[in-house]
Structure formats: C-alpha cells, structure tokens
Design a protein around this motif. Sequence first.
Motif, PDB file in Angstrom:
ATOM      1  N   TYR A  13      40.921  34.340  29.591  1.00  0.00           N
ATOM      2  CA  TYR A  13      40.844  32.941  29.181  1.00  0.00           C
ATOM      3  C   TYR A  13      41.457  32.084  30.286  1.00  0.00           C
ATOM      4  O   TYR A  13      42.675  32.095  30.503  1.00  0.00           O
ATOM      5  N   ASN A  14      40.607  31.402  31.032  1.00  0.00           N
ATOM      6  CA  ASN A  14      41.060  30.520  32.119  1.00  0.00           C
ATOM      7  C   ASN A  14      42.041  31.224  33.053  1.00  0.00           C
ATOM      8  O   ASN A  14      43.015  30.619  33.503  1.00  0.00           O
ATOM      9  N   GLY A  15      41.766  32.488  33.342  1.00  0.00           N
ATOM     10  CA  GLY A  15      42.690  33.249  34.183  1.00  0.00           C
ATOM     11  C   GLY A  15      42.057  33.761  35.455  1.00  0.00           C
ATOM     12  O   GLY A  15      42.350  34.872  35.899  1.00  0.00           O
ATOM     13  N   ARG A  16      41.205  32.958  36.073  1.00  0.00           N
ATOM     14  CA  ARG A  16      40.432  33.420  37.219  1.00  0.00           C
ATOM     15  C   ARG A  16      41.308  33.963  38.342  1.00  0.00           C
ATOM     16  O   ARG A  16      41.018  35.001  38.933  1.00  0.00           O
ATOM     17  N   LYS A  17      42.426  33.289  38.653  1.00  0.00           N
ATOM     18  CA  LYS A  17      43.280  33.725  39.758  1.00  0.00           C
ATOM     19  C   LYS A  17      43.871  35.106  39.483  1.00  0.00           C
ATOM     20  O   LYS A  17      43.901  35.966  40.363  1.00  0.00           O
ATOM     21  N   ARG A  18      44.363  35.332  38.281  1.00  0.00           N
ATOM     22  CA  ARG A  18      44.922  36.636  37.920  1.00  0.00           C
ATOM     23  C   ARG A  18      43.821  37.682  37.828  1.00  0.00           C
ATOM     24  O   ARG A  18      43.982  38.829  38.241  1.00  0.00           O
ATOM     25  N   LEU A  19      42.687  37.288  37.290  1.00  0.00           N
ATOM     26  CA  LEU A  19      41.556  38.203  37.136  1.00  0.00           C
ATOM     27  C   LEU A  19      41.098  38.743  38.487  1.00  0.00           C
ATOM     28  O   LEU A  19      40.730  39.913  38.607  1.00  0.00           O
ATOM     29  N   GLU A  20      41.122  37.905  39.494  1.00  0.00           N
ATOM     30  CA  GLU A  20      40.711  38.324  40.838  1.00  0.00           C
ATOM     31  C   GLU A  20      41.584  39.461  41.349  1.00  0.00           C
ATOM     32  O   GLU A  20      41.081  40.442  41.923  1.00  0.00           O
ATOM     33  N   ILE A  21      42.890  39.389  41.117  1.00  0.00           N
ATOM     34  CA  ILE A  21      43.812  40.451  41.535  1.00  0.00           C
ATOM     35  C   ILE A  21      43.535  41.724  40.746  1.00  0.00           C
ATOM     36  O   ILE A  21      43.506  42.833  41.306  1.00  0.00           O
ATOM     37  N   CYS A  22      43.319  41.585  39.455  1.00  0.00           N
ATOM     38  CA  CYS A  22      43.064  42.739  38.597  1.00  0.00           C
ATOM     39  C   CYS A  22      41.797  43.479  39.012  1.00  0.00           C
ATOM     40  O   CYS A  22      41.810  44.702  39.189  1.00  0.00           O
ATOM     41  N   LEU A  23      40.716  42.753  39.186  1.00  0.00           N
ATOM     42  CA  LEU A  23      39.440  43.378  39.539  1.00  0.00           C
ATOM     43  C   LEU A  23      39.484  44.002  40.939  1.00  0.00           C
ATOM     44  O   LEU A  23      38.877  45.047  41.184  1.00  0.00           O
ATOM     45  N   LYS A  24      40.201  43.369  41.840  1.00  0.00           N
ATOM     46  CA  LYS A  24      40.348  43.930  43.190  1.00  0.00           C
ATOM     47  C   LYS A  24      41.057  45.274  43.130  1.00  0.00           C
ATOM     48  O   LYS A  24      40.684  46.223  43.836  1.00  0.00           O
ATOM     49  N   SER A  25      42.089  45.381  42.280  1.00  0.00           N
ATOM     50  CA  SER A  25      42.807  46.656  42.157  1.00  0.00           C
ATOM     51  C   SER A  25      41.938  47.714  41.487  1.00  0.00           C
ATOM     52  O   SER A  25      42.022  48.901  41.814  1.00  0.00           O
ATOM     53  N   LEU A  26      41.076  47.305  40.569  1.00  0.00           N
ATOM     54  CA  LEU A  26      40.192  48.261  39.893  1.00  0.00           C
ATOM     55  C   LEU A  26      39.168  48.864  40.858  1.00  0.00           C
ATOM     56  O   LEU A  26      38.662  49.967  40.614  1.00  0.00           O
TER      57      LEU A  26
END
Length: 340
Positions: A13-26
């Motif tokens: 939910y409106n977390g694009r900046k955090r999501l980018e870090i998460c997906l990069k680590s995945l």
Amino acid sequence: MKNPTVSIIILNYNGRKRLEICLKSLKQITFKNKEIIVVNNGSTDDSAIFLKKNYPQIKVVEIRKNRGFAGGTNTGVRYAKGKYVLLLNNDTKVTPHFLETLVSDMEKDITLGAVQPQIRSMIYPKLLDSVGSFFTSTGFLYHFGYYKPYKNKLYNSPLYAYSIKGACVLMRKKEYMILGGMDEDFVCYVEETDLCHRIWLSGKKVLYEPKSYIYHWGGGDMQVMTKDYVTMYRSFKNRILSYIKNLSFYELIKILPMTILFSEGFVLLTIASGSMQRALGAQTGVLVALLQLPMTIKKRQYIQKKIRKVSDSVIMPYIKRDPRFSYYISFFRKPESFRD
C-alpha cells in the motif's frame, strides 16, 4: 526435499520505495520453484507503474480500495498456486538462502503449521526485530527477543512460539484456507496472532527458525495506521476478540478478566502520562470488543467445533511463558529494555 512451489505474497500500500528493495533482494534468492504475487492494496502512488515497467513477470493483483492487512493478504493467498504461501511484508530484505531452510522444516515435519525466520532490524542490523511472542497469564503477549542482539545464543536455537510476526511466515496454502485465513474484521493488528492461535488449535505447531534470517524495516506501509488512537484501538479490541474466539471456556474465564484489568491499568497510566489519544484508543477498543460479543460468539462456536483438535492443556506448555513483573513496567515504557 521435493522442491515444492512457494507462492511469495507481498502486500503493498503506497510502498513503492520499500517494495523496490524487497523485490531486488528476491532476485538473489536461490530457491527456484516460486511465484511472486504483489497485492496492490488500493495504492495511489506509482507502485502499479513501477511493477509493470520493471517486473512484468510478477503477478499483480490490483485492489481498488485498501482492505487492510488481513483482507489484502487473504486475497493474495486465493491467487496463489503453490503448495506453500510465504507472507512477506513489502518493507523486508531477504537473504539468498532463507527460503530453503523454511521449506525444508515444513517438508520434514508435518506437525508444523507455520515457520518464521529470524527477523533482524533493517534500521539496527545488529538487533533483532522479532523472535516470537508467548502467551501469558495476563493476556498481554511476552515479545521474546524484541530488539535484542541477534548474536545472543538465547535467540539462535529453534523454538516454538505462541505467535510469530506476519512480516515473514511460511504456511501450507491448504491449511491456511482451512483455518479461514486472517480475520478480516480485525483489519490489522493481532491478525497474525489470531491465525497462529488457530494453528495451535488445529493440532499444528508454530516454529521460529534462526538458521534462516531476513531484515525488516518495520512500520512500512502501516505508517498510515500507526497514529496513537488507531493503533491502540485495534490492538486492544482485537486481542480481546481473539481470546473470546479461541480460548477454551476454562482458560477464557481466567484470562479475560486479567486482560481487561491490565487494559484498564494501561488506560490509567497513559492518562497520567498525558497521552490522551492512546488512552482513548485503548478504552474504546475494550468497549467495542464487548459490544461485538454476539458476532464473536458465532465465530467462537465455529472455531471450537470445526477447527479445535487439541485441548488447551496440550497447547499451553508450548505457548505460555510468564515473564518477570518488570516486563510489564517496561512494556508500557520501553519494551526493548527488558532482559529476557
């Protein structure tokens, strides 16, 4: 290990900046047989555009209106095709081999209903964000290992816990669905604890596995929900409702009065400290929980009849651990100061 498919479900939910870090680590994980599902839970930022441009291979579930943590997670699980579902917060950073260990634990032990890795703080990398929580005689959870050094031997052995953190937890999809998933009436707060309680009632166990670890920022897209009033309201309300639903009658008549008593003590302490919004939220939560009793009793009847497979006398030795009284003093002030 038979290398079953794992559906990694990320609520956003409106977390694009955090999501980018998460997906990069995945991208760096070594577990191959997986699918990633992002539930875009009513986001109004550029998350959808970011995902379409940079991760076209990821399955994105768009929800027009934010359905809370419980509703959004349940939606993601329904889209999952894997034998296992990994519930993963968008403000996490995983390590390359974290998933193999979790899946191996579940594959080797059919009595496990859920497993969580060691969760370290992304802000303070030498400290733990979560180990697990224990049930207590007061109804207030004992958060074991909260913000303690992760190298401490005390936190580096597997252990069973009453509840683990929804930031990263692996379950079998079939069992998640049988248990009814997260209670969407809770919206957020206590929803993963409530689910863990039903796991124990079903005869399965909840495990903390320190051989696997990830990092968690904390708060993340929940910042919109963490105003003092809302946090206290949902936490106090949902805790009481969960106990009414899940505890045996004998345990309930012991625990519920203590929970309400300690809740009122919290209200008085927060008023004395000048935190009126926190006090009002907690008090409203207790009152609303009692007003919702008829609906909760219906849920209780279903859980006790359809889900419960073992008695509380079997469960309690695993999930209950009473800390020293000083824990409750630190609980209301600075929980990380308590020494386990």
